[in-house]
Write an enzyme that holds these catalytic residues in place. Structure first.
Site, mmCIF file in Angstrom:
data_model
loop_
_atom_site.group_PDB
_atom_site.id
_atom_site.type_symbol
_atom_site.label_atom_id
_atom_site.label_comp_id
_atom_site.label_asym_id
_atom_site.label_seq_id
_atom_site.Cartn_x
_atom_site.Cartn_y
_atom_site.Cartn_z
ATOM 1 N N ARG A 53 0.844 -1.215 0.000
ATOM 2 C CA ARG A 53 0.000 0.000 0.000
ATOM 3 C C ARG A 53 0.870 1.253 0.000
ATOM 4 N NH1 ARG A 53 -1.681 1.704 4.548
ATOM 5 N NH2 ARG A 53 -2.337 -0.294 5.388
ATOM 6 N N TYR A 106 -15.836 16.082 -16.647
ATOM 7 C CA TYR A 106 -16.322 14.706 -16.585
ATOM 8 C C TYR A 106 -17.416 14.582 -15.511
ATOM 9 C CZ TYR A 106 -16.117 9.678 -15.677
ATOM 10 O OH TYR A 106 -16.423 8.359 -15.487
ATOM 11 N N ASP A 179 -7.380 18.196 -15.830
ATOM 12 C CA ASP A 179 -7.638 16.794 -16.153
ATOM 13 C C ASP A 179 -7.191 16.606 -17.606
ATOM 14 O OD1 ASP A 179 -8.729 14.362 -16.988
ATOM 15 O OD2 ASP A 179 -10.487 14.545 -15.688
ATOM 16 N N LYS A 204 -7.993 5.441 -19.877
ATOM 17 C CA LYS A 204 -8.323 5.863 -21.240
ATOM 18 C C LYS A 204 -7.097 5.754 -22.151
ATOM 19 C CE LYS A 204 -12.130 6.595 -19.023
ATOM 20 N NZ LYS A 204 -12.463 7.890 -18.424
HETATM 21 C C1 LIG Z 1 -13.018 8.396 -17.198
HETATM 22 C C2 LIG Z 1 -12.637 9.743 -16.769
HETATM 23 C C3 LIG Z 1 -12.396 10.036 -15.428
HETATM 24 C C4 LIG Z 1 -12.592 9.015 -14.325
HETATM 25 O O1 LIG Z 1 -11.673 7.973 -14.416
HETATM 26 P P1 LIG Z 1 -11.963 6.451 -13.957
HETATM 27 O O2 LIG Z 1 -10.682 5.776 -14.307
HETATM 28 O O3 LIG Z 1 -13.147 5.968 -14.713
HETATM 29 O O4 LIG Z 1 -12.233 6.509 -12.496
HETATM 30 C C5 LIG Z 1 -11.993 11.319 -15.103
HETATM 31 N N1 LIG Z 1 -11.850 12.267 -16.048
HETATM 32 C C6 LIG Z 1 -12.082 12.019 -17.348
HETATM 33 C C7 LIG Z 1 -11.906 13.123 -18.338
HETATM 34 C C8 LIG Z 1 -12.487 10.767 -17.752
HETATM 35 O O5 LIG Z 1 -12.736 10.543 -19.048
#
Ligand SMILES: *Cc1c(COP(=O)(O)O)cnc(C)c1O
Length: 386
Positions: A53, A106, A179, A204
């Site tokens: 962890r 998001y 982000d 992603k």
């Molecule tokens: C998918 C996504 C998230 C969240 O991520 P997870 O891995 O699904 O928890 C945050 N910001 C953006 C722009 C995303 O596309």
């Protein structure tokens, strides 16, 4: 050999944090499937590793790699994008603090900030990030600790000016978070543009193959890093060794994938402009996109995400999403395979009735790296003729 700072992005993507195994010469570092580490006497940790962890070499390898790609000092990896965001928010915010965020971040980010952090006394204000006067007003007053933006945004592909917004945030005493999930560090480097912190859903484009969930926080400041690192250890939303390894493996091809995502998406967006079934095509690579010039300045190319608005309303939009064959109907984005989604009922269902609501005639495409002619034919088959 750790890669030199002077090495180019594509080289770092393959080598940063990826030294071969010194005991066997294995070119790929082993996956450290272990929860704990033997100590040489009490407190005698080998290379600082004590318990997974708190740290695991496979996770360190991913964290080193992501930091290198964003041109940052520190990277921290988590079990998902939202786990990364949650750790960051809890590390930096206290009851009474304000966070200012874009009106098309998001949906899950908004839900986390509004419904989880809101309960603990964190106030949020939603603004249109292209309206710089509105942003200045929202961050004023000394309560704003974070200015949170996403560019290109989801799903309408709005482009915000990271450098300008960083100045506005800093003038108000706030830290600026970007982000960078949609662009990936290959297309956009928010820290170099003036932001303080980058977050990613590595699920992603970084992972890139739709086979693993993950998230990251990337930053330069040592004191901030210490706070987020403590939260990561103390609340435990870390990525496991296999997840970290899969993400590292995906990142090796990030540059070539992003190039192909961008050229495929550009071709599809250009093909769709003026289509009789569509009211609008949202893609920053189109010269008619309001953020085109800005995107050209702050991004290397325009990425793989396109949204379209259908003239026939929600009914036509649903039919389109359910009619493609190569583009598969699914949540998520950024994998090698093309996906199609209906944001208002899928990714953005949680923001219905809020300032972040998505129009019901909008369809989002995550353009994959298949042959572009197959993708074009698939869309043409599925879209109504008028
Ligand atoms: C998918 C996504 C998230 C969240 O991520 P997870 O891995 O699904 O928890 C945050 N910001 C953006 C722009 C995303 O596309």
């Amino acid at each position: 050999m750790p890669p030199k700072k002077t090495e180019q992005f594509e080289t770092r993507a393959i080598h940063a944090g990826q030294a071969f195994d010194p005991t066997t010469g294995s070119i790929i570092p082993p996956v450290y499937f272990t929860s704990t580490f033997v100590q040489d006497g009490i407190g005698g940790f080998r290379n600082g590793y004590e318990y997974t962890r708190g740290g695991n070499p496979t996770r360190t390898s991913l964290e080193t790699l992501i930091a290198s790609l964003e041109g940052a000092k520190h990277g921290l990896s988590f079990a998902s994008g939202l786990a990364a965001e949650d750790a960051l928010l809890r590390a930096l915010l206290e009851p009474g603090d304000r966070i200012v965020l874009g009106n098309d971040v998001y949906g899950g980010t908004h839900r986390l900030i509004e419904r989880i952090h809101g309960k603990w006394g964190v106030e949020n204000v939603v603004v249109e990030m292209s309206d710089l006067a509105a942003v200045s007003k929202a961050v004023a007053g000394g309560k704003t600790k974070l200015l949170w933006l996403e560019t290109p945004s989801n799903p309408l592909m709005k482009i915000s000016d990271v450098a300008e917004l960083a100045e506005i945030g800093h003038a108000a005493g706030a830290l600026v978070v970007v982000d960078n999930t949609f662009a990936s560090p290959y297309l956009q480097q928010p820290l170099a543009l003036g932001a303080d912190i980058v977050v990613h859903s590595t699920t992603k484009y970084l992972g890139g193959h739709s086979d693993v969930l993950g998230g990251a926080v990337v930053l330069d400041d040592d004191a901030l890093e210490e706070k987020v690192r403590f939260l990561q250890f103390a609340s435990g939303g870390v990525s496991g060794p296999m997840d970290a390894w899969l993400t590292v493996r995906g990142i090796k091809t990030l540059a070539v994938r992003m190039d192909r995502h961008s050229t495929n998406a550009q071709a599809i967006a250009e093909h769709l402009v003026g289509h009789p079934a569509l009211d609008a095509v949202y893609y920053p690579g189109l010269p008619t996109h309001p953020g085109h010039e800005l995107a050209k300045r702050q991004m290397k190319s325009f990425g793989g995400m396109i949204s379209v608005a259908l003239k026939g309303g929600p009914k036509a939009a649903r039919k389109f999403a359910e009619s493609t064959e190569v583009f598969q109907l699914a949540e998520s984005l950024g994998g090698v395979e093309s996906l199609i989604g209906y944001p208002s009922e899928m990714t953005h269902a949680s923001v219905k009735g809020t300032a972040l609501e998505v129009p019901e005639n909008v369809i989002r495409l995550s353009v994959g790296i298949e042959n572009v002619d197959d993708l074009l034919a698939d869309i043409d088959r599925a879209l109504p003729r008028k």
